[in-house]
Design a protein around this motif. Sequence first.
Motif, PDB file in Angstrom:
ATOM      1  N   VAL A  10      18.742   7.014   5.821  1.00  0.00           N
ATOM      2  CA  VAL A  10      18.053   8.020   4.997  1.00  0.00           C
ATOM      3  C   VAL A  10      16.952   7.362   4.171  1.00  0.00           C
ATOM      4  O   VAL A  10      15.845   7.903   4.051  1.00  0.00           O
ATOM      5  N   ILE A  11      17.207   6.189   3.624  1.00  0.00           N
ATOM      6  CA  ILE A  11      16.181   5.474   2.851  1.00  0.00           C
ATOM      7  C   ILE A  11      14.969   5.186   3.715  1.00  0.00           C
ATOM      8  O   ILE A  11      13.828   5.416   3.307  1.00  0.00           O
ATOM      9  N   ILE A  12      15.200   4.680   4.901  1.00  0.00           N
ATOM     10  CA  ILE A  12      14.085   4.347   5.794  1.00  0.00           C
ATOM     11  C   ILE A  12      13.339   5.613   6.198  1.00  0.00           C
ATOM     12  O   ILE A  12      12.108   5.631   6.252  1.00  0.00           O
ATOM     13  N   THR A  13      14.073   6.699   6.439  1.00  0.00           N
ATOM     14  CA  THR A  13      13.438   7.976   6.775  1.00  0.00           C
ATOM     15  C   THR A  13      12.608   8.492   5.606  1.00  0.00           C
ATOM     16  O   THR A  13      11.473   8.946   5.790  1.00  0.00           O
ATOM     17  N   LEU A  14      13.161   8.430   4.404  1.00  0.00           N
ATOM     18  CA  LEU A  14      12.404   8.873   3.229  1.00  0.00           C
ATOM     19  C   LEU A  14      11.159   8.020   3.021  1.00  0.00           C
ATOM     20  O   LEU A  14      10.112   8.528   2.604  1.00  0.00           O
ATOM     21  N   SER A  15      11.259   6.748   3.314  1.00  0.00           N
ATOM     22  CA  SER A  15      10.087   5.875   3.220  1.00  0.00           C
ATOM     23  C   SER A  15       9.015   6.310   4.204  1.00  0.00           C
ATOM     24  O   SER A  15       7.833   6.369   3.858  1.00  0.00           O
ATOM     25  N   ALA A  16       9.423   6.628   5.421  1.00  0.00           N
ATOM     26  CA  ALA A  16       8.470   7.073   6.438  1.00  0.00           C
ATOM     27  C   ALA A  16       7.823   8.400   6.029  1.00  0.00           C
ATOM     28  O   ALA A  16       6.611   8.585   6.183  1.00  0.00           O
TER      29      ALA A  16
END
Length: 113
Positions: A10-16
């Motif tokens: 989720v963190i990586i997705t939110l970053s994207a």
Amino acid sequence: MSPYLTAIVVIITLSAVGVAGDYFLKVASESSKPFFNSHFLVGLVIYALTAFGWVIVLKQMKLAQVGVFYSVSIVIFLTALGYFQFHETLKPREIVGVVLAIASLLLLSRFSE
């Protein structure tokens, strides 16, 4: 998938998604009226929507852990956006910086609670 691993995804997705907002803000910044165009509004909405995801993630992980994954993923995504979309050049020193950012993720992250 474990809750910890799910939070990382989720963190990586939110970053994207945040980088998508950065894209619109970059385009808006190139306008003669950067705060009064549709690109700025889209970037602002994207940033606001990611706040909901951050609250959920921060309930699952320590802020320091979130910071490590967010910082490294944002460096990688923004570097890729600048290079591929805005045709910005990367000097060897900057490439080393990105590699070291990835190395810092490995050194600072806690893969288990």
